[in-house]
Design a protein around this motif. Structure first.
Motif, short mmCIF file in Angstrom:
data_model
loop_
_atom_site.label_atom_id
_atom_site.label_comp_id
_atom_site.label_asym_id
_atom_site.label_seq_id
_atom_site.Cartn_x
_atom_site.Cartn_y
_atom_site.Cartn_z
N LEU A 212 0.84 -1.21 0.00
CA LEU A 212 0.00 0.00 0.00
C LEU A 212 0.86 1.25 0.00
O LEU A 212 0.34 2.37 0.01
N ARG A 213 2.21 1.05 0.00
CA ARG A 213 3.10 2.18 0.25
C ARG A 213 4.12 2.45 -0.84
O ARG A 213 4.92 3.37 -0.71
N THR A 214 4.11 1.64 -1.89
CA THR A 214 5.11 1.87 -2.94
C THR A 214 4.55 1.50 -4.31
O THR A 214 3.57 0.75 -4.40
N GLY A 215 5.15 2.07 -5.34
CA GLY A 215 4.83 1.70 -6.71
C GLY A 215 3.45 2.15 -7.17
O GLY A 215 2.91 3.16 -6.69
N ALA A 216 2.87 1.37 -8.06
CA ALA A 216 1.59 1.72 -8.68
C ALA A 216 0.50 1.95 -7.62
O ALA A 216 -0.42 2.75 -7.82
N ALA A 217 0.59 1.25 -6.49
CA ALA A 217 -0.44 1.34 -5.45
C ALA A 217 -0.71 2.79 -5.03
O ALA A 217 -1.83 3.12 -4.65
N LEU A 218 0.32 3.64 -5.11
CA LEU A 218 0.13 4.99 -4.58
C LEU A 218 -0.92 5.78 -5.36
O LEU A 218 -1.45 6.76 -4.85
N ASP A 219 -1.23 5.35 -6.58
CA ASP A 219 -2.31 6.00 -7.33
C ASP A 219 -3.64 5.29 -7.14
O ASP A 219 -4.62 5.64 -7.79
N HIS A 220 -3.69 4.28 -6.27
CA HIS A 220 -4.92 3.50 -6.12
C HIS A 220 -5.48 3.49 -4.69
O HIS A 220 -6.65 3.25 -4.50
N VAL A 221 -4.60 3.71 -3.72
CA VAL A 221 -5.00 3.52 -2.32
C VAL A 221 -5.86 4.68 -1.81
O VAL A 221 -6.76 4.49 -0.99
N GLY A 222 -5.60 5.89 -2.28
CA GLY A 222 -6.29 7.06 -1.72
C GLY A 222 -5.82 7.28 -0.30
O GLY A 222 -4.69 6.92 0.07
N GLU A 223 -6.72 7.82 0.52
CA GLU A 223 -6.38 7.98 1.95
C GLU A 223 -6.29 6.58 2.56
O GLU A 223 -7.02 5.68 2.14
N LEU A 224 -5.39 6.41 3.50
CA LEU A 224 -5.22 5.06 4.07
C LEU A 224 -5.54 5.07 5.56
O LEU A 224 -5.03 5.91 6.31
N ARG A 225 -6.40 4.14 5.95
CA ARG A 225 -6.71 3.98 7.38
C ARG A 225 -6.31 2.57 7.81
O ARG A 225 -6.66 1.59 7.12
N ILE A 226 -5.58 2.47 8.90
CA ILE A 226 -5.13 1.15 9.37
C ILE A 226 -5.98 0.75 10.56
O ILE A 226 -6.11 1.52 11.52
N GLU A 227 -6.58 -0.44 10.49
CA GLU A 227 -7.45 -0.93 11.57
C GLU A 227 -6.86 -2.21 12.15
O GLU A 227 -6.96 -3.28 11.55
N PRO A 228 -6.22 -2.14 13.32
CA PRO A 228 -5.57 -3.35 13.87
C PRO A 228 -6.56 -4.45 14.28
O PRO A 228 -6.15 -5.59 14.47
N LEU A 229 -7.83 -4.14 14.44
CA LEU A 229 -8.86 -5.11 14.84
C LEU A 229 -8.53 -5.77 16.17
O LEU A 229 -8.91 -6.93 16.41
N GLY A 230 -7.78 -5.08 16.99
CA GLY A 230 -7.42 -5.63 18.30
C GLY A 230 -6.33 -6.68 18.24
O GLY A 230 -6.02 -7.32 19.25
N VAL A 231 -5.75 -6.87 17.06
CA VAL A 231 -4.70 -7.89 16.91
C VAL A 231 -3.35 -7.24 17.20
O VAL A 231 -3.01 -6.22 16.60
N THR A 232 -2.61 -7.84 18.09
CA THR A 232 -1.31 -7.27 18.44
C THR A 232 -0.20 -8.29 18.15
O THR A 232 -0.47 -9.42 17.78
N GLY A 233 1.03 -7.85 18.37
CA GLY A 233 2.16 -8.76 18.21
C GLY A 233 2.73 -8.77 16.81
O GLY A 233 3.36 -9.74 16.41
N ALA A 234 2.49 -7.66 16.07
CA ALA A 234 2.99 -7.62 14.69
C ALA A 234 4.51 -7.66 14.65
O ALA A 234 5.18 -6.86 15.29
#
Ligand SMILES: NC(=O)C1=CN([C@@H]2O[C@H](COP(=O)(O)OP(=O)(O)OC[C@H]3O[C@@H](n4cnc5c(N)ncnc54)[C@H](O)[C@@H]3O)[C@@H](O)[C@H]2O)[C@@H](O)CC1
Ligand SMILES: [K+]
Length: 511
Positions: A212-234
């Motif tokens: 979502l952060r490099t290349g062609a995606a940058l013209d497709h993602v628009g605003e980005l919201r990250i939702e951890p869904l309560g999942v931790t330990g990344a």
């Protein structure tokens, strides 16, 4: 790298997201994560709807997998909240697919509440939904066709959906990943000619993703919201290098110091017809805070009348013992340049190699260096360095940067939308600044000079590359935001703008 205790911004590839998802599902039980994901999508859609005419209908496009489950459940939630929300599936995209358990549960729930997705069989049907005849209101669209399970290029009605979205540009919330984008690489699956959804807003689940952060995606993602869904330990596969990270790397400036305290930069380049390239790198090194800057051109001294402090030097003179070399900006590709590069590589000095130096380096087999050099290729130079094609580089920018870093034993800055910085030991970052204002001649020379200037001030190759890239990108972003337009920036303006970007980090340290 980090000099504070703030956690970095992790980027997770699909395999890592799936591992986290499985671990979390064992604790939460089936359905819980999809409930949270759908609620996050519904909330985002509701917020977006506030900027649209009252009564805007919601049209959710649901694929066969859990991405479709998220979108379908979000549509049901929006209907409960009073929206005119309906769900659809595209005939070919769902043919022969069995829904995974979570999506199947939601589909059963939808059936019971009379919201089974209507099947669209034709392009005409699709157009009618996305572009209804007035006075019917245009819809807000949910893209739940495919997420991290996308396995091949979009085709048939899914491809047509993207083409229509490109034409009509409806307000669109992408669930997890804009359909058609590879969540690991940021490329459009199938290459630049293939289709991907263009979102107003992407709500991504569990963690941020490199794709979502490099290349062609940058013209497709628009605003980005990250939702951890309560999942931790990344566990992060790589990081997004942010303004807060940049602030931790800003070189100090003690009171009791002199020009000798902040290093020397020797810019080698600027052959006849390309003197400006070396001068841009020299100006940038100056604006980064380096103590002394020399320019050595193969065609004799080049002066910068507006910057008289830049000193000239013969390319035949021995290199300063403690200089950082920035080589390649307008160096040329003749035998003189080749011999110069051989001397530079032999010097064992800290160095930044750009442009012509990279093209010459591509002709040499990889060799060890005294200290880790920084290489700053754009995709074409990266292709030459790795004996591949631009298309292959752009299909996996992170993979390409890491491979070159490893084989060339160098920190590699792969320029372009979502600049990737890779270390030969296998770690990587994507720089969270920069944009299309930088797509003009000479900006690469400025970047090389900035990195060289920061390296001369004592930052490691990795740190200098990251901070230089961030300042370069942020300078352009600030300029574009100020102008309200990303066109027309000249490289000559950039060094001073980058100085401003670095200065702004003093405030970020206290935020
Ligand atoms: N199960 C859960 O607990 C969670 C699921 N999540 C969602 O689940 C998604 C991943 O779900 P899935 O693994 O089911 O994958 P997807 O829903 O992304 O898609 C997989 C399905 O699409 C088909 N497919 C792939 N490419 C295709 C193409 N080009 N044309 C036609 N069919 C194609 C596959 O055969 C498979 O049936 C995430 O992106 C996210 O939206 C998240 O919300 C997190 C929680
Ligand atoms: K999607």
């Amino acid at each position: 790298m980090r000099r504070d205790h703030r956690p970095p911004h992790p980027l997770l590839r699909t395999a890592s997201v799936r591992a986290l998802e499985h671990a979390a599902l064992a604790v939460t039980g089936p359905g819980a994560l999809m409930d949270r994901a759908a609620a996050a999508v519904a909330d985002a859609a509701e917020r977006l709807a506030r900027s649209l005419p009252a009564g805007t209908p919601v049209r959710a496009f649901c694929g066969p997998g859990n991405n479709g489950g998220d979108a379908l459940l979000a549509a049901m939630m929006l209907r409960e909240r009073g929206f005119d929300a309906r769900a659809f599936e595209l005939a070919e995209a769902c043919a022969g697919s069995n829904s995974p358990a979570d999506a199947a549960r939601v589909r059963e729930q939808a059936r019971r509440s009379g919201m089974t997705p209507a099947r669209i069989e034709s392009l005409a049907g699709l157009r009618e939904l996305l572009d209804p005849a007035p006075p019917a209101p245009a819809p807000l669209v949910l893209d739940g066709l495919f997420g991290i399970g996308l396995a091949r290029p979009l085709s048939g009605l899914a491809e047509a959906f993207c083409r229509l979205v490109d034409e009509l540009r409806p307000p669109l919330v992408a669930v997890d990943v804009p359909s058609g984008i590879d969540a690991d690489t940021g490329a459009i699956v199938g290459g630049p000619g293939a289709a991907a959804v263009r979102a107003t807003l992407t709500v991504t689940m569990i963690a941020d993703k490199p794709g979502l952060r490099t290349g062609a995606a940058l013209d497709h993602v628009g605003e980005l919201r990250i939702e951890p869904l309560g999942v931790t330990g990344a566990r992060s596969d790589g990081i997004l290098f942010t303004r807060a990270d940049a602030a931790t790397l800003l070189p100090g400036r003690p009171r009791d110091s002199s020009k000798g305290s902040f290093g020397s930069v020797l810019v080698i380049g600027g052959a006849a017809g390309m003197a400006g390239a070396a001068l841009l790198a020299g100006r940038a090194a100056q604006c980064s805070g380096a103590g002394k800057i020399w320019i050595a051109s193969p065609d004799g001294p080049v002066f910068d009348p507006g910057q008289p402090q830049l000193m000239t030097r013969s390319v035949n003179a021995p290199f300063e013992r403690r200089a950082t070399i920035v080589a390649g900006c307008g160096l040329g590709a003749d035998s003189r340049a080749e011999a110069l590069l051989a001397r530079i590589l032999d010097s064992g000095l800290p160095m930044v190699l750009d442009a012509d130096a990279l093209n010459l380096l591509a002709l040499c087999s990889p060799a060890g260096h005294g200290t880790l050099p920084v290489l700053t290729p754009h995709p074409l130079e990266a292709a030459r360095l790795s004996g591949s094609e631009v298309g292959e580089i752009q299909a996996d920018r992170i993979g390409a940067a890491c491979t070159i870093a490893e084989t060339r034993r160098a920190v590699v800055v792969l320029k372009g939308a979502g600049t990737v910085v890779a270390h030969p030991d296998g770690y990587w970052a994507i720089v969270d600044s920069g944009g299309p204002a930088l797509a003009t001649a000479g900006t690469g020379d400025v970047l090389a000079g900035l990195i060289g200037g920061l390296r001369a001030q004592g930052l490691s190759a990795w740190e200098a590359a990251l901070l230089g890239c961030w300042a370069h990108g942020h300078a352009a972003d600030r300029w574009a935001a100020h102008c309200g337009h990303a066109a027309g920036l000249s490289a000559a303006e950039l060094p001073e703008l980058a100085r401003g970007a670095l200065a702004s980090l003093h405030f970020a340290r206290n935020e």
